[in-house]
Write a protein that holds these residues in place. Structure first.
Motif, PDB file in Angstrom:
ATOM      1  N   ARG A  75      59.490  61.880  66.746  1.00 59.65           N
ATOM      2  CA  ARG A  75      58.027  61.938  66.910  1.00 59.65           C
ATOM      3  C   ARG A  75      57.450  63.126  66.152  1.00 59.65           C
ATOM      4  N   LEU A  76      58.145  64.263  66.229  1.00 60.19           N
ATOM      5  CA  LEU A  76      57.679  65.445  65.511  1.00 60.19           C
ATOM      6  C   LEU A  76      57.729  65.242  64.001  1.00 60.19           C
ATOM      7  N   VAL A  77      58.809  64.614  63.523  1.00 59.42           N
ATOM      8  CA  VAL A  77      58.919  64.352  62.085  1.00 59.42           C
ATOM      9  C   VAL A  77      57.790  63.436  61.630  1.00 59.42           C
ATOM     10  N   ALA A  78      57.493  62.396  62.421  1.00 60.65           N
ATOM     11  CA  ALA A  78      56.403  61.480  62.072  1.00 60.65           C
ATOM     12  C   ALA A  78      55.068  62.212  62.068  1.00 60.65           C
ATOM     13  N   ALA A  79      54.860  63.094  63.047  1.00 56.64           N
ATOM     14  CA  ALA A  79      53.618  63.863  63.091  1.00 56.64           C
ATOM     15  C   ALA A  79      53.525  64.823  61.911  1.00 56.64           C
ATOM     16  N   ARG A  80      54.658  65.404  61.528  1.00 57.27           N
ATOM     17  CA  ARG A  80      54.692  66.290  60.368  1.00 57.27           C
ATOM     18  C   ARG A  80      54.289  65.542  59.110  1.00 57.27           C
ATOM     19  N   GLU A  81      54.804  64.337  58.956  1.00 56.99           N
ATOM     20  CA  GLU A  81      54.455  63.559  57.759  1.00 56.99           C
ATOM     21  C   GLU A  81      52.985  63.166  57.763  1.00 56.99           C
ATOM     22  N   GLN A  82      52.432  62.892  58.937  1.00 61.07           N
ATOM     23  CA  GLN A  82      51.003  62.605  59.024  1.00 61.07           C
ATOM     24  C   GLN A  82      50.192  63.832  58.641  1.00 61.07           C
ATOM     25  N   LEU A  83      50.666  65.006  59.059  1.00 56.97           N
ATOM     26  CA  LEU A  83      50.018  66.256  58.683  1.00 56.97           C
ATOM     27  C   LEU A  83      50.015  66.426  57.169  1.00 56.97           C
ATOM     28  N   LEU A  84      51.174  66.221  56.557  1.00 55.90           N
ATOM     29  CA  LEU A  84      51.266  66.389  55.107  1.00 55.90           C
ATOM     30  C   LEU A  84      50.386  65.390  54.374  1.00 55.90           C
ATOM     31  N   ALA A  85      50.193  64.222  54.969  1.00 57.92           N
ATOM     32  CA  ALA A  85      49.337  63.215  54.343  1.00 57.92           C
ATOM     33  C   ALA A  85      47.872  63.600  54.429  1.00 57.92           C
ATOM     34  N   ASN A  86      47.546  64.476  55.372  1.00 59.12           N
ATOM     35  CA  ASN A  86      46.147  64.843  55.584  1.00 59.12           C
ATOM     36  C   ASN A  86      45.715  66.071  54.803  1.00 59.12           C
ATOM     37  N   VAL A  87      46.656  66.807  54.237  1.00 53.59           N
ATOM     38  CA  VAL A  87      46.283  68.019  53.508  1.00 53.59           C
ATOM     39  C   VAL A  87      45.931  67.680  52.072  1.00 53.59           C
ATOM     40  N   GLU A  88      45.491  68.669  51.354  1.00 56.88           N
ATOM     41  CA  GLU A  88      45.019  68.434  49.994  1.00 56.88           C
ATOM     42  C   GLU A  88      46.130  67.943  49.086  1.00 56.88           C
ATOM     43  N   ALA A  89      45.802  67.138  48.116  1.00 52.70           N
ATOM     44  CA  ALA A  89      46.774  66.655  47.143  1.00 52.70           C
ATOM     45  C   ALA A  89      47.333  67.832  46.363  1.00 52.70           C
ATOM     46  N   GLY A  90      48.637  67.711  46.048  1.00 51.01           N
ATOM     47  CA  GLY A  90      49.294  68.756  45.282  1.00 51.01           C
ATOM     48  C   GLY A  90      49.937  69.829  46.111  1.00 51.01           C
ATOM     49  N   VAL A  91      49.838  69.749  47.441  1.00 49.90           N
ATOM     50  CA  VAL A  91      50.464  70.751  48.286  1.00 49.90           C
ATOM     51  C   VAL A  91      51.939  70.425  48.416  1.00 49.90           C
ATOM     52  N   ALA A  92      52.808  71.419  48.332  1.00 47.89           N
ATOM     53  CA  ALA A  92      54.249  71.199  48.422  1.00 47.89           C
ATOM     54  C   ALA A  92      54.620  70.730  49.811  1.00 47.89           C
ATOM     55  N   ALA A  93      55.560  69.795  49.896  1.00 44.49           N
ATOM     56  CA  ALA A  93      55.928  69.196  51.178  1.00 44.49           C
ATOM     57  C   ALA A  93      56.637  70.182  52.091  1.00 44.49           C
ATOM     58  N   ASN A  94      57.493  71.017  51.517  1.00 44.60           N
ATOM     59  CA  ASN A  94      58.314  71.875  52.377  1.00 44.60           C
ATOM     60  C   ASN A  94      57.606  73.165  52.773  1.00 44.60           C
ATOM     61  N   ALA A  95      56.602  73.588  52.021  1.00 44.72           N
ATOM     62  CA  ALA A  95      55.870  74.803  52.366  1.00 44.72           C
ATOM     63  C   ALA A  95      54.430  74.640  51.908  1.00 44.72           C
ATOM     64  N   MET A  96      53.577  74.190  52.807  1.00 42.26           N
ATOM     65  CA  MET A  96      52.219  73.853  52.420  1.00 42.26           C
ATOM     66  C   MET A  96      51.446  75.070  51.940  1.00 42.26           C
ATOM     67  N   GLN A  97      51.597  76.184  52.653  1.00 44.14           N
ATOM     68  CA  GLN A  97      50.865  77.391  52.334  1.00 44.14           C
ATOM     69  C   GLN A  97      49.389  77.082  52.101  1.00 44.14           C
ATOM     70  N   PRO A  98      48.710  76.532  53.119  1.00 48.04           N
ATOM     71  CA  PRO A  98      47.320  76.125  52.952  1.00 48.04           C
ATOM     72  C   PRO A  98      46.429  77.304  52.596  1.00 48.04           C
ATOM     73  N   ALA A  99      45.425  77.028  51.837  1.00 47.61           N
ATOM     74  CA  ALA A  99      44.541  78.077  51.349  1.00 47.61           C
ATOM     75  C   ALA A  99      43.525  78.508  52.395  1.00 47.61           C
ATOM     76  N   GLY A 100      43.656  78.005  53.599  1.00 39.91           N
ATOM     77  CA  GLY A 100      42.760  78.434  54.657  1.00 39.91           C
ATOM     78  C   GLY A 100      41.514  77.584  54.759  1.00 39.91           C
ATOM     79  N   ASN A 101      41.442  76.460  54.034  1.00 35.21           N
ATOM     80  CA  ASN A 101      40.244  75.642  54.144  1.00 35.21           C
ATOM     81  C   ASN A 101      40.244  74.905  55.473  1.00 35.21           C
ATOM     82  N   GLY A 102      39.105  74.425  55.862  1.00 41.28           N
ATOM     83  CA  GLY A 102      38.945  73.847  57.194  1.00 41.28           C
ATOM     84  C   GLY A 102      39.802  72.632  57.445  1.00 41.28           C
TER      85      GLY A 102
END
Length: 340
Positions: free
Chosen positions: A162-189
């Motif tokens: 369940r956590l892995v599935a939720a993680r993949e949903q998270l990665l699908a929701n972030v900006e395009a071009g973000v690395a899968a293993n370390a998103m390092q989000p830029a702090g946008n909303g």
């Protein structure tokens, strides 16, 4: 230890061993105590088309875990209102992907790749456990950290999936071009909101103290036994890069003498070879498409045996109605003599 397909092959290998001519298929060793074993679980990668299919067809324990993960994943996706990763028309997800991977172009679908990597690692771990092989230390990268946590008893396989599935949903929701293993989000909303939702979901999971050393790949330290992992911990695994060198050094410091790579990819095995300090451990090979899967796992079992581990042979031969065969005795055995 011998790996053979016939009595004639066994006879030939034993004869060569008696002549001090050790050939392929023969493994020997001299040990005083069982080795400390470490299991490694790598991040999700696209699996070669045929990988795992032999074990899925021939090993009931492996197959049962894949089927269980399939059912858990479908139930989770129904609960959160998502379509199956294979598409709405599919009757199943992981099982269909296992059976039809060579026919469908799903290899680039990140969610099914991550879910399959997790299920594959759990199925392989369960197979080894059924043969009496247990890890004393576990470590993983990316999706593999979820597998390692399950192997250490931190959470159930169902919750890990369940956590892995939720993680993949998270990665699908972030900006395009973000690395899968370390998103390092830029702090946008949008990214912060997705991370907050993932952390909140992760906090709903039931966690337990690790029952063996679990190496945190974020800093290379062993997770304290009194620490219960939660949403903040798994959030960090989405945003921070792993400390691979430090993690491998910790495995060496814990005196792990046998390292088993339960991953699909080869990254961790390569890192162990290049980063482990001398003396190097016994590194058992991962499954690969170019090698016979059953021969690979049985060869690894033989290596474990000659390095001091006694397998559960009843578990190994649970299927197929095999029986023990008496070997020829040596001179004077089973004979009575009087000394005068």
């Amino acid at each position: 230890a011998l790996l053979v397909n016939s009595a004639e092959q066994a006879q030939g290998l034993l004869a060569s061993l008696a002549d001090d001519d050790q050939q392929a298929g023969v493994q020997t060793g001299h040990v005083r105590q069982p080795p400390k074993i470490a299991w490694l679980f790598d991040d999700a990668v696209s699996a070669p088309p045929q990988l795992g299919q032999t074990l899925f067809k021939t090993e009931p324990v492996f197959r049962e875990m894949i089927v269980q993960c399939d059912e858990h994943l479908k139930h989770h996706l129904e609960q959160v209102g998502q379509e199956p990763f294979g598409g709405a028309a599919t009757d199943s997800t992981l099982v269909a992907w296992m059976e039809q991977r060579s026919e469908q172009s799903w290899s680039d679908a990140a969610p099914i790749t991550a879910a399959f990597s997790f299920a594959f690692q759990m199925a392989l771990a369960r197979l080894w456990q059924s043969w009496g092989v247990q890890a004393e230390v576990v470590m993983g990268l990316g999706v593999g950290q979820y597998s390692a946590a399950c192997a250490a008893g931190v959470m159930s396989v169902e919750d890990g999936l369940r956590l892995v599935a939720a993680r993949e949903q998270l990665l699908a929701n972030v900006e395009a071009g973000v690395a899968a293993n370390a998103m390092q989000p830029a702090g946008n909303g949008a990214d912060t909101k997705a991370l907050n939702e993932f952390e909140s979901f992760a906090d709903t999971i039931d966690y337990f103290p690790a029952d063996r050393p679990l190496v945190c790949s974020l800093d290379g330290t062993v997770v304290p036994v009194h620490r219960l992992l939660g949403g903040a911990y798994w959030r960090q695994h989405c945003t921070q890069s792993p400390a691979v060198s430090e993690s491998i050094q910790t495995l060496a410091d814990l005196d792990c003498r046998v390292v088993m790579d339960l991953s699909i990819g080869s990254t961790l095995s390569d890192n162990v070879r290049s980063l482990w300090p001398d003396p190097a451990p016994v590194l058992l090979p991962r499954l690969a498409e170019q090698r016979d899967e059953r021969a690979t796992v049985l060869t690894s079992l033989g290596q474990l045996y000659v390095n001091g581990l006694t397998p559960d042979f009843a578990g190994l031969y649970r299927e197929g109605g095999r029986s023990k065969v008496g070997l020829p005795t040596y001179p004077f055995e089973r004979s009575r003599y009087w000394i005068t």
